[in-house]
Design a protein around this motif. Structure first.
Motif, PDB file in Angstrom:
ATOM      1  N   VAL A  53       0.903  -1.075  -0.006  1.00  0.00           N
ATOM      2  CA  VAL A  53       0.044  -0.001  -0.044  1.00  0.00           C
ATOM      3  C   VAL A  53       1.026   1.197  -0.091  1.00  0.00           C
ATOM      4  CG1 VAL A  53      -1.727   1.265   1.622  1.00  0.00           C
ATOM      5  CG2 VAL A  53      -1.987  -1.325   1.384  1.00  0.00           C
ATOM      6  N   GLN A  54       0.778   2.251  -0.871  1.00  0.00           N
ATOM      7  CA  GLN A  54       1.353   3.266  -0.965  1.00  0.00           C
ATOM      8  C   GLN A  54       0.948   4.361   0.178  1.00  0.00           C
ATOM      9  OE1 GLN A  54       4.173   3.739  -2.873  1.00  0.00           O
ATOM     10  NE2 GLN A  54       3.701   1.838  -3.811  1.00  0.00           N
ATOM     11  N   THR A  55       1.720   5.269   0.600  1.00  0.00           N
ATOM     12  CA  THR A  55       1.404   6.238   1.798  1.00  0.00           C
ATOM     13  C   THR A  55      -0.130   6.754   1.689  1.00  0.00           C
ATOM     14  OG1 THR A  55       3.820   7.069   1.471  1.00  0.00           O
ATOM     15  CG2 THR A  55       2.222   8.172   2.870  1.00  0.00           C
ATOM     16  N   TRP A  56      -0.598   7.319   0.842  1.00  0.00           N
ATOM     17  CA  TRP A  56      -1.937   7.909   1.026  1.00  0.00           C
ATOM     18  C   TRP A  56      -3.371   6.727   0.237  1.00  0.00           C
ATOM     19  CZ3 TRP A  56      -2.557  11.672   4.160  1.00  0.00           C
ATOM     20  CH2 TRP A  56      -1.442  12.346   4.111  1.00  0.00           C
ATOM     21  N   PHE A 104      -6.468  -2.503   7.750  1.00  0.00           N
ATOM     22  CA  PHE A 104      -6.553  -1.491   9.072  1.00  0.00           C
ATOM     23  C   PHE A 104      -8.237  -1.360   9.260  1.00  0.00           C
ATOM     24  CE2 PHE A 104      -2.180  -1.013   7.897  1.00  0.00           C
ATOM     25  CZ  PHE A 104      -1.527  -1.877   9.138  1.00  0.00           C
ATOM     26  N   ALA A 105      -8.790  -1.403  10.292  1.00  0.00           N
ATOM     27  CA  ALA A 105      -9.934  -1.280  10.561  1.00  0.00           C
ATOM     28  C   ALA A 105     -10.521   0.424   9.938  1.00  0.00           C
ATOM     29  CB  ALA A 105     -10.419  -1.179  12.122  1.00  0.00           C
ATOM     30  N   ASP A 106      -9.464   1.351  10.178  1.00  0.00           N
ATOM     31  CA  ASP A 106      -9.828   2.693   9.895  1.00  0.00           C
ATOM     32  C   ASP A 106      -9.892   2.985   8.337  1.00  0.00           C
ATOM     33  OD1 ASP A 106      -7.017   2.639   9.263  1.00  0.00           O
ATOM     34  OD2 ASP A 106      -6.592   4.298  10.863  1.00  0.00           O
ATOM     35  N   GLY A 107      -9.349   1.817   7.581  1.00  0.00           N
ATOM     36  CA  GLY A 107      -9.173   1.835   6.086  1.00  0.00           C
ATOM     37  C   GLY A 107      -7.996   2.716   5.433  1.00  0.00           C
ATOM     38  N   LEU A 108      -7.286   3.046   6.446  1.00  0.00           N
ATOM     39  CA  LEU A 108      -6.131   3.928   5.863  1.00  0.00           C
ATOM     40  C   LEU A 108      -4.883   3.081   5.638  1.00  0.00           C
ATOM     41  CD1 LEU A 108      -6.691   6.893   7.969  1.00  0.00           C
ATOM     42  CD2 LEU A 108      -7.434   6.730   5.708  1.00  0.00           C
ATOM     43  N   GLY A 109      -4.117   3.350   4.760  1.00  0.00           N
ATOM     44  CA  GLY A 109      -2.717   2.382   4.602  1.00  0.00           C
ATOM     45  C   GLY A 109      -1.629   3.039   5.531  1.00  0.00           C
TER      46      GLY A 109
END
Length: 178
Positions: free
Chosen positions: A31-34, A40-45
């Motif tokens: 997964v790239q930074t953004w 992850f539960a918050d959906g962010l990488g």
């Protein structure tokens, strides 16, 4: 027999080429930074750094301490003995155990150019390295670097003070140590 050897060589070449695929961290799914992530539960990488992480490339600027007290000097002494004394020596004279084993010796902290150097120079040397010295930004937290700088200044004063210039109480304590 000649055709069988050619067939065997072709088969070995095909196997060798099949094994040349890059299967390392460079070609893995990531997964790239953004990017969004289902992992992850918050959906962010992107994740926050682990608490206590010290930046290596561009550490955040840290102001020097406004008060230098006995606790700060004690912390600086402890950190100096751990990180600096192996090369610089416990007295800061440049004769640490690493130097005794053949590595190049650093300049004594009591030498005139280092006595006159700004405190930020020592902080920067610990952060980015200097000459043969490796950077210590990944091992020494910024407040501890300032504590070490304060201790270096105490070492410098201890080695360049004329005993006759000390107040009588300090001279008496020095005489008691003999």
């Amino acid at each position: 027999m000649r055709g069988g050897g050619l067939l065997l060589a072709a088969a070995l070449l095909a196997l060798a080429l099949a094994g040349c695929k890059r299967q390392d961290m460079y070609t893995q799914n990531r997964v790239q930074t953004w990017d969004r992530s289902r992992f992850f539960a918050d959906g962010l990488g992107m994740r926050a750094p682990v608490p206590g992480t010290v930046a290596r490339e561009s550490p955040p600027p840290t102001a020097p301490p406004t008060v230098i007290d006995a606790a700060l000097l004690a912390r600086g002494h402890q950190r100096f003995d751990i990180f600096c004394a192996p090369c610089h020596g416990r007295a800061g004279d440049g004769h640490g155990m690493i130097v005794e084993r053949g590595f190049p010796g650093p300049t004594s902290f009591a030498a005139s150019p280092l006595r006159e150097a700004p405190a930020a120079r020592f902080y920067a040397a610990m952060t980015k390295g200097y000459g043969e010295m490796a950077p210590f930004a990944d091992r020494i937290d910024p407040p501890d670097r300032w504590a070490i700088v304060a201790y270096i200044r105490a070492l410098q004063r201890s080695q360049n003070t004329v005993v006759a210039s000390l107040p009588p109480a300090d001279r008496a304590r020095l005489e008691a140590l003999k």
